[in-house]
Design a protein around this motif. Structure first.
Motif, PDB file in Angstrom:
ATOM      1  N   ALA A 181       0.841  -1.213  -0.128  1.00 53.53           N
ATOM      2  CA  ALA A 181       0.083  -0.034  -0.039  1.00 53.53           C
ATOM      3  C   ALA A 181       0.806   1.087   0.174  1.00 53.53           C
ATOM      4  O   ALA A 181       0.673   2.130  -0.575  1.00 53.53           O
ATOM      5  CB  ALA A 181      -1.012  -0.105   1.138  1.00 53.53           C
ATOM      6  N   LYS A 182       1.864   1.258   0.543  1.00 51.50           N
ATOM      7  CA  LYS A 182       2.904   2.142   0.681  1.00 51.50           C
ATOM      8  C   LYS A 182       3.301   2.474  -0.542  1.00 51.50           C
ATOM      9  O   LYS A 182       3.685   3.696  -1.094  1.00 51.50           O
ATOM     10  CB  LYS A 182       3.929   2.193   1.755  1.00 51.50           C
ATOM     11  N   ILE A 183       3.982   1.601  -1.345  1.00 50.86           N
ATOM     12  CA  ILE A 183       4.588   1.566  -2.534  1.00 50.86           C
ATOM     13  C   ILE A 183       3.602   2.106  -3.534  1.00 50.86           C
ATOM     14  O   ILE A 183       4.024   3.035  -4.279  1.00 50.86           O
ATOM     15  CB  ILE A 183       4.906   0.097  -2.894  1.00 50.86           C
ATOM     16  N   MET A 184       2.417   1.885  -3.508  1.00 47.23           N
ATOM     17  CA  MET A 184       1.482   2.443  -4.651  1.00 47.23           C
ATOM     18  C   MET A 184       0.668   3.611  -3.913  1.00 47.23           C
ATOM     19  O   MET A 184      -0.260   3.995  -4.899  1.00 47.23           O
ATOM     20  CB  MET A 184       0.442   1.295  -4.935  1.00 47.23           C
ATOM     21  N   ASN A 185       0.922   4.113  -2.803  1.00 52.44           N
ATOM     22  CA  ASN A 185       0.252   5.167  -2.333  1.00 52.44           C
ATOM     23  C   ASN A 185      -1.291   4.766  -2.320  1.00 52.44           C
ATOM     24  O   ASN A 185      -2.108   5.777  -2.821  1.00 52.44           O
ATOM     25  CB  ASN A 185       0.651   6.701  -3.149  1.00 52.44           C
ATOM     26  N   ALA A 186      -1.603   3.646  -2.012  1.00 51.30           N
ATOM     27  CA  ALA A 186      -2.785   3.191  -1.943  1.00 51.30           C
ATOM     28  C   ALA A 186      -3.442   3.175  -0.541  1.00 51.30           C
ATOM     29  O   ALA A 186      -2.618   3.183   0.377  1.00 51.30           O
ATOM     30  CB  ALA A 186      -3.150   1.747  -2.494  1.00 51.30           C
ATOM     31  N   THR A 187      -4.783   3.047  -0.226  1.00 48.31           N
ATOM     32  CA  THR A 187      -5.235   2.911   0.982  1.00 48.31           C
ATOM     33  C   THR A 187      -5.677   1.366   1.342  1.00 48.31           C
ATOM     34  O   THR A 187      -5.979   0.740   0.397  1.00 48.31           O
ATOM     35  CB  THR A 187      -6.759   3.412   0.920  1.00 48.31           C
ATOM     36  N   LEU A 188      -5.376   1.012   2.286  1.00 46.74           N
ATOM     37  CA  LEU A 188      -5.420  -0.526   2.645  1.00 46.74           C
ATOM     38  C   LEU A 188      -6.488  -0.842   3.383  1.00 46.74           C
ATOM     39  O   LEU A 188      -7.010  -0.101   4.616  1.00 46.74           O
ATOM     40  CB  LEU A 188      -4.123  -0.939   3.673  1.00 46.74           C
TER      41      LEU A 188
END
Length: 554
Positions: A181-188
């Protein structure tokens, strides 16, 4: 097949003195001793026909000759007696040494092993080299630091994962999900703990872990939500629809793979499920700050529920007070369940009937690996030689005794149902009778609330092992890796023993390996296998050795 060697006797006993021959005459000297040449020649010829050692001894000490004579000199008789006493002493000493270093490791009496005692070493209960290292944990959250999270409306989308397997495999999957999630700047979205064929457990994340602490501790790293957003109406689609699933993620994928192949689909669909997600993120092919984040999740953000922590503290306290006063305790992770024995495809001590049943079990559960079974014997030998087989309870008993642990050692056993039952456990339990499980330490009422979820019981074992003075693993696996890694990260002053199973295999298979040599090999080999931080290498396992990304010089 590797077996513990044993014998009912050490070897033929040597007599302490020569036996008297039937034709021996009286030790008194006859009054008329013949001294003519003919008689002397006859005796000389007779003596020459005897073996040299017997002849030499009799010629020097005639008191024991065929024609025994009393020497006119008492000193000569005294010398002869002294020689016999010295000879007897040497034979006795040799017998003792031979018994200590006999070509048998332990004597087996039925299902019980008897091994010689070993002097307790000075560092049985502490890591002797921990003071020579200067590493400290440095993956914790930096309070007061600025968050680098973008605004909520700028997220690239939501990712959803199933954490499969047992408790510890699920733990690793959760750490990897936060990192991805951090790598892709996504919400988990809070991961789902998926039931599998072995564990058959319907545990939810909130049944095991403290959700509030998890989300709050990582709030400056990754945005985490408890559930799928309300605007996404067809929630079942995440579990069933191929259009909402990314399935082509390779094992140990680099960070760039997610940026190039997964992120575009998340931006397009806004919510995507990633499965399967077991070991889908590499170690040395991702940025160091991502690995440090995984350690932050593992060692700081993932906390068990307070009731699990409290029960584990109670069990650890009981282990430390089993003798009526404060005592150290050892935690033993014994991986010898039927499933592990079968999956290993190793050969173990047992009857023909047991081996036939195990062959049928393997053929049923792993038909592709079993094939026609013709290649399995050679495979078993090779795996044993390479140290890739689980240690049997009897082998564990011999290893611990060689290390110097006494019979009184308090041992907590974390294990499933041991293959072979009581007979298989008998050698270990007999040599170390103070061996208990959580079921023996706690009442049924105390454990009743934890039996609702298999993973809750596994969490208790995990924490009691983590808090032990000495932890001993007997085979690989996520449980042992996470325990050893956490003990390294938290200070590495506690000893964590990872047996050299290759050495064990070589020693147990050597018919001329003596006990003293075996003890020396075990002690020397395991001096540096005590859980100290180690320099990492390509494709290293972050969970077992968190040194490079997660620890820094004190």
């Amino acid at each position: 097949m590797i077996e513990l060697r044993h014998s009912s006797s050490i070897g033929p006993r040597a007599t302490s003195s020569p036996m008297k021959r039937d034709g021996d005459s009286s030790p008194l000297i006859p009054e008329n001793y013949p001294d003519d040449d003919e008689d002397r020649d006859r005796h000389s010829s007779k003596d020459r026909d005897r073996p040299f050692s017997w002849y030499s001894f009799h010629s020097w000490c005639p008191f024991f000759g065929d024609d025994s004579r009393v020497s006119p000199y008492n000193s000569r008789i005294s010398l002869c007696l002294l020689f016999v006493l010295v000879l007897a002493g040497l034979i006795s000493a040799f017998s003792i040494v031979n018994h200590w270093n006999a070509p048998y490791l332990c004597k087996k009496d039925g299902i019980v092993l008897h091994c010689p005692l070993v002097k307790e070493g000075p560092s049985l209960w502490e890591n002797p080299y921990s003071t020579t290292t200067s590493w400290k944990p440095c993956a914790e959250r930096r309070d007061g630091g600025l968050s680098d999270l973008p605004p909520e409306n700028e997220t690239n989308g939501y990712i959803f994962i199933h954490a499969e397997g047992g408790l510890n495999q699920q733990r690793i999957a959760i750490c990897n999900a936060v990192a991805v999630a951090k790598i892709m700047n996504a919400t988990l979205i809070l991961p789902v703990l998926k039931q599998d064929q072995i564990w058959k457990d319907q545990t939810k994340f909130e049944d095991i872990f403290d959700v509030d602490h998890f989300i709050d501790y990582l709030k400056h790293d990754v945005r985490i939500v408890r559930d799928i957003p309300d605007w996404f109406t067809d929630k079942s689609e995440l579990f069933t629809s191929i259009r909402r699933t990314v399935k082509n993620i390779p094992k140990y994928a680099p960070a760039q793979f997610y940026i190039d192949n997964v992120l575009p689909r998340i931006k397009e669909k806004k919510i995507m499920a990633l499965k399967p997600f077991v070991d889908r993120l590499g170690y040395d092919n991702v940025p160091q700050e991502i690995n440090r984040l995984r350690c932050r999740v593992n060692y700081h953000a993932l906390k068990f529920l307070p009731e699990i922590e409290q029960m584990a503290d109670s069990l650890a306290s009981r282990m430390r007070n089993r003798t009526g006063s404060s005592n150290p305790y050892m935690a033993l992770h014994l991986r010898f369940e039927k499933g592990m024995v079968g999956l290993s495809f190793c050969d173990f001590v047992g009857t023909r009937e047991e081996k036939a049943k195990m062959a049928e079990y393997r053929k049923k559960e792993w038909p592709r690996r079993y094939k026609n079974g013709s290649h399995l014997w050679q495979l078993a030998l090779q795996k044993r030689k390479e140290g890739r087989c689980p240690l049997e309870p009897a082998e564990v008993a011999v290893l611990l005794r060689a290390m110097g642990y006494p019979k009184e050692t308090q041992i907590y056993v974390a294990s499933g149902q041991v293959y072979g039952g009581h007979n298989r456990m008998a050698p270990l339990r007999n040599m170390f009778p103070n061996l208990v499980t959580k079921e023996e330490l706690a009442t049924k009422e105390e454990l009743a609330g934890f039996r609702k979820h298999v993973t809750s019981l596994a969490a208790l074992d995990f924490l009691v092992c983590l808090k032990s003075d000495v932890f001993v693993m007997t085979h690989g696996g996520n449980f042992a890796k996470l325990i050893i890694g956490a003990r390294r990260y938290m200070g590495h002053s506690q000893k964590s023993i990872k047996p050299d199973k290759g050495l064990m295999s070589k020693s147990f298979g050597d018919p001329y390996m003596g006990w003293a040599n075996f003890v020396e090999d075990v002690v020397v080999t395991h001096q540096t296998r005590t859980g100290l931080p180690e320099e990492t290498f390509p494709n290293y396992d972050l969970w077992e050795n968190p040194l490079t990304p997660c620890m820094c010089k004190a």
